[in-house]
Design a protein around this motif. Structure first.
Motif, short mmCIF file in Angstrom:
data_model
loop_
_atom_site.label_atom_id
_atom_site.label_comp_id
_atom_site.label_asym_id
_atom_site.label_seq_id
_atom_site.Cartn_x
_atom_site.Cartn_y
_atom_site.Cartn_z
N TYR A 41 29.53 40.01 27.82
CA TYR A 41 30.24 39.07 28.70
C TYR A 41 29.58 37.70 28.74
O TYR A 41 29.92 36.88 29.59
CB TYR A 41 30.28 39.61 30.13
N TRP A 169 30.90 44.30 33.66
CA TRP A 169 31.83 44.43 32.53
C TRP A 169 32.50 45.78 32.74
O TRP A 169 31.87 46.82 32.58
CB TRP A 169 31.09 44.36 31.20
N PRO A 170 33.78 45.82 33.13
CA PRO A 170 34.39 47.04 33.67
C PRO A 170 34.27 48.29 32.81
O PRO A 170 34.08 49.39 33.34
CB PRO A 170 35.86 46.64 33.86
N SER A 171 34.37 48.16 31.50
CA SER A 171 34.33 49.35 30.66
C SER A 171 32.93 49.92 30.49
O SER A 171 32.77 51.05 30.02
CB SER A 171 34.92 49.04 29.28
N LEU A 172 31.90 49.15 30.88
CA LEU A 172 30.52 49.60 30.70
C LEU A 172 29.77 49.79 32.00
O LEU A 172 28.85 50.60 32.07
CB LEU A 172 29.77 48.58 29.82
N ASP A 174 30.41 50.88 35.67
CA ASP A 174 31.32 51.44 36.66
C ASP A 174 30.59 51.58 37.99
O ASP A 174 29.43 51.16 38.15
CB ASP A 174 31.89 52.77 36.19
N ASP A 200 36.42 37.34 30.57
CA ASP A 200 36.55 37.75 29.18
C ASP A 200 36.21 36.56 28.30
O ASP A 200 36.86 35.51 28.39
CB ASP A 200 37.98 38.22 28.92
N MET A 207 37.63 39.51 34.80
CA MET A 207 37.72 40.90 34.34
C MET A 207 37.93 41.90 35.46
O MET A 207 38.41 43.00 35.23
CB MET A 207 36.46 41.26 33.55
N GLY A 209 37.27 44.92 37.94
CA GLY A 209 36.50 46.15 37.78
C GLY A 209 36.50 46.97 39.05
O GLY A 209 36.74 46.47 40.15
#
Length: 239
Positions: A41, A169-172, A174, A200, A207, A209
Motif C-alpha cells: 500500500y 490493507w484489507p486482504s492482508l 484483518d 489503492d 481501501m 477494511g
C-alpha cells in the motif's frame, strides 16, 4: 558533522508546515529517500529508490528551517525509511541545535541505527506492518518483522512518547491481525494506537477494511489504549 547537518542525508521531499505528523506540535517534515521494504500500500513510492536527480539539497532545507524558528516547534524525519540513511543522527543533531524538537516516522527496520537515536528523538510514530511473525506478505521482507520487534522493544523501554500506527490493507490485515498486534504492543506499555486507512496505489481509492467496521474491535482498542484513534484516507503528502 557535515556543514549543515542536513547535508548528511538524501532528501526527497519537504513539507514546511503540518499539524498532523507530530501530535500537538507545529512541525515541518523532511522526507528521506530510500526504503528496503515494498509494502503493498506504499503511498510514497517515489521515495523508495535513491535518485540524485530528484534530491533536494540539505543546505536548502536547513536554511528554510532557520527562517522558521519561532514559528515551528518540531521537525519530523519521515520517508521512505529514515533508518536506511547513515547520516540521520547528524541531521537530527543539527535540527536540535536550531531549537526544534525531533520527531521520527519509522518501521524500525534497523535496530542498530535506531538505538543510536535514543538521545536524539523526542517522539516516534512507529509503523507496525503486521503481526511481527507475518511481515513477509505485507512488506516483501520476511526478516523485517524480527527487526521491527527488536526496535519496538527498545522504544517501549526508552520512556519517550510514541504512537503505534497500523495501516490496513484489507486482504492482508484483518481484525484478528489487528488484535494480535494490539496485544503485542499493549504488553510492552503502548498507550497511543492508531488504525490508518490506505489508498489503492493503482486507483487512489480508499481501501476500507473490516477493522473500520468492527465496533467490538474498536471498543476493545479504545479500552486498551487511552490514545486510540482511527484515521480514514483523507490526507495526502505534500511534495
Amino acid at each position: 558533522m557535515l556543514p549543515d547537518g542536513l547535508s548528511a542525508i538524501r532528501v526527497g521531499g519537504f513539507q514546511p508546515f503540518t499539524t498532523l505528523d507530530y501530535p500537538g506540535q507545529m512541525a515541518a517534515v523532511v522526507f528521506l529517500q530510500g526504503c528496503p521494504l515494498r509494502c503493498v500500500y506504499c503511498h510514497n513510492p517515489d521515495l523508495l529508490p535513491v535518485h540524485a536527480d530528484t534530491e533536494i539539497d540539505g543546505r536548502e532545507i536547513a536554511a528554510r528551517l532557520k527562517e522558521r524558528r519561532g514559528l515551528l516547534q518540531a521537525v519530523v524525519f519521515s520517508g521512505g525509511e529514515p533508518l536506511v540513511q547513515s547520516g540521520l543522527a547528524a541531521a537530527m543533531d543539527h535540527v536540535r541545535s536550531l531549537g526544534f524538537k525531533v520527531g521520527l516516522h519509522t518501521s524500525g527496520i534497523s535496530p542498530d541505527r535506531f538505538q543510536r537515536l535514543r538521545d536524539r528523538v523526542d517522539w516516534v510514530g512507529f509503523d507496525i506492518k503486521a503481526p511481527f511473525s507475518g511481515y513477509g506478505g505485507v512488506t516483501g521482507v520476511n526478516q523485517a518483522g524480527r527487526r521491527a520487534e527488536a526496535s519496538f522493544a527498545m522504544l517501549a523501554a526508552w520512556g519517550i512518547p510514541y504512537e503505534v500506527r497500523v495501516t490496513i490493507w484489507p486482504s492482508l490485515i484483518d481484525c484478528e491481525a489487528v488484535r494480535q498486534i494490539a496485544t503485542e504492543v499493549h504488553r510492552l506499555g503502548c498507550k497511543d494506537f492508531a488504525l490508518q486507512e490506505c489508498r489503492d496505489p493503482a486507483t487512489g481509492e480508499a481501501m476500507g477494511g473490516a477493522a473500520f467496521l468492527d465496533e467490538d474491535l474498536q471498543a476493545d482498542l479504545a479500552q486498551r489504549f487511552p490514545g486510540f484513534s482511527v484515521r480514514r484516507a483523507s490526507h495526502a503528502r505534500a511534495a
